[in-house]
Design an enzyme around this catalytic site. Structure first.
Site, PDB file in Angstrom:
ATOM      1  N   TYR A 157     -24.713  -3.000   1.084  1.00  0.00           N
ATOM      2  CA  TYR A 157     -25.081  -4.079   2.014  1.00  0.00           C
ATOM      3  C   TYR A 157     -24.097  -5.233   1.770  1.00  0.00           C
ATOM      4  CZ  TYR A 157     -29.368  -1.326   1.666  1.00  0.00           C
ATOM      5  OH  TYR A 157     -30.277  -0.311   1.618  1.00  0.00           O
ATOM      6  N   CYS A 206     -33.824 -11.402  -1.085  1.00  0.00           N
ATOM      7  CA  CYS A 206     -34.306 -12.640  -0.454  1.00  0.00           C
ATOM      8  C   CYS A 206     -35.803 -12.534  -0.173  1.00  0.00           C
ATOM      9  CB  CYS A 206     -33.513 -12.969   0.807  1.00  0.00           C
ATOM     10  SG  CYS A 206     -33.506 -11.649   1.997  1.00  0.00           S
TER      11      CYS A 206
END
Ligand SMILES: C[S@@+](CC[C@H](N)C(=O)[O-])C[C@H]1O[C@@H](n2cnc3c(N)ncnc32)[C@H](O)[C@@H]1O
Length: 371
Positions: A236, A329
């Site tokens: 990612y 996150c």
């Protein structure tokens, strides 16, 4: 109705009980006594707003933003910044404890910087000739002159934005102060994290808080250095930021990313930083698991809020790189993934970063070692 607030929930709302039913109270702090208005009641919970503060917390501050009663962006605008950082540390600790079945995970001190003007990006909405932010829980536009969270120079651009059929994204490059906006029709800007230079296109992901990002990447780099990692996966990878940040001290980096523009940026960034040992593949990590081989000793994983796809977890459990550095996150999906990884990995520590001051969001880095 008058209630006493026991603590804050993970969204920064006060928690109390009414006839044994949990009640979430907006704009109320721990140990306050407030008068409330019930907004919604379901079988399981009550949602309420504060109409009057009867006993005020010493941690309460007056929000310094003229739009704070309208815009719901700053969930913690009424809490001191010092207590906000404590709240985020406890939030991560509680979520990890509640959702993982792993005992005694070390949560290190939160890293923070300035509470305001940290954002290098703002997304404005436009409707009926108006440009601004959405009013909380609605699609009504609040025209704004500036936003307290946004970089000061970028704020100056807001007044020049014209109504449009689409959302308008404004971005500013860290150190370069290059601006991406409606008028200059630029397709990308250049930004710095530490001494690395990155091209960022409008569609590509780039961390919104450059100061905290540098601190986060420095921590990742020192972990890589301590472990003497040499072959690194950057899953990612966005515009290749983290892999390029550590490229000077490793032999190889393979980045995988599903956004085409971000991979194009990553290839440009490789050139800009002479990081010839970095390679990028376009595609979903879960579709490219054949690229994830046991040649790699370390995997840096920085997924979106949804966390890791099952196939990615399976592959990591199969090839077991010595170290995993998981940047998250959302502590809830991090906790879910740690439960899946724990069979082969032990968690060394988790460190929260206050990437999004004045909101309830928190970023974490989690270091895992192969058992
Ligand atoms: C949190 S960002 C991290 C980006 C980068 N590591 C950074 O620090 O700038 C997550 C990235 O994952 C990408 N992404 C989302 N789902 C993906 C998937 N299934 N496979 C590969 N990349 C994905 C997004 O486009 C985004 O660039």
């Amino acid at each position: 109705m008058k209630v006493a607030i026991e603590k804050l929930d993970h969204y920064g709302r006060g928690i109390t009980k009414i006839n044994d039913k949990i009640c979430f109270v907006e704009n109320a702090l721990k140990e306050e006594v407030v008068e409330i208005k019930i907004i919604k009641e379901t079988k399981k919970y009550i949602l309420a707003s504060t109409t009057k503060i009867i006993k005020e917390s010493k941690d309460r501050v007056a929000p310094s933003c003229p739009y704070s009663n309208l815009c719901g962006g700053c969930h913690l605008a009424h809490l001191s910044f010092e207590k906000e950082n404590e709240f985020k540390e406890s939030k991560v600790t509680e979520i990890i404890k509640k959702f993982t079945k792993i005992k005694d995970i070390t949560i290190k001190n939160i890293i923070y910087d300035e509470p305001y003007h940290y954002r290098n990006k703002i997304t404005l909405h436009s409707k009926d000739g108006k440009v601004g932010l959405y009013e909380q829980k609605s699609n009504t536009i609040i025209p704004i002159k500036s936003c307290l969270l946004v970089n000061k120079k970028l704020n100056e651009e807001i007044k020049n934005v014209l109504p449009s059929k689409e959302d308008i994204i404004l971005r500013i490059g860290n150190k370069t102060e290059e601006i991406l906006n409606q008028n200059n029709k630029k397709e990308s800007i250049t930004s710095y994290i530490g001494n690395k230079k990155y091209q960022v296109s409008a569609q590509s992901f780039f961390q919104v808080n450059s100061t905290i990002t540098e601190k986060l990447y420095d921590e990742i780099k020192s972990i890589i250095q301590e472990r003497n990692s040499k072959n690194v996966l950057d899953l990612y990878c966005g515009t290749g930021t983290i892999g390029i940040y550590v490229s000077d001290i490793v032999n190889n980096v393979l980045g995988i990313e599903s956004c085409k523009e971000a991979v194009m940026d990553a290839n440009t960034n490789k050139e800009l930083n002479k990081a010839t040992n970095c390679t990028y593949k376009l595609g979903k990590v879960e579709d490219l698991t054949k690229e994830i081989t046991n040649k790699y000793d370390t995997a840096i994983i920085d997924p979106p809020r949804s966390g890791l796809h099952k196939k990615v977890v399976e592959k990591l459990l199969e090839i077991t790189p010595k170290n995993l550095i998981y940047v998250s996150c959302d502590p809830i999906t991090l906790a879910r993934d740690l439960n899946l990884l724990k069979e082969k990995y032990e968690v060394e520590y988790i460190r929260p970063y206050n990437m999004f001051p004045r909101t309830y969001h928190v970023e974490c880095v989690c270091v895992l070692n192969k058992r």
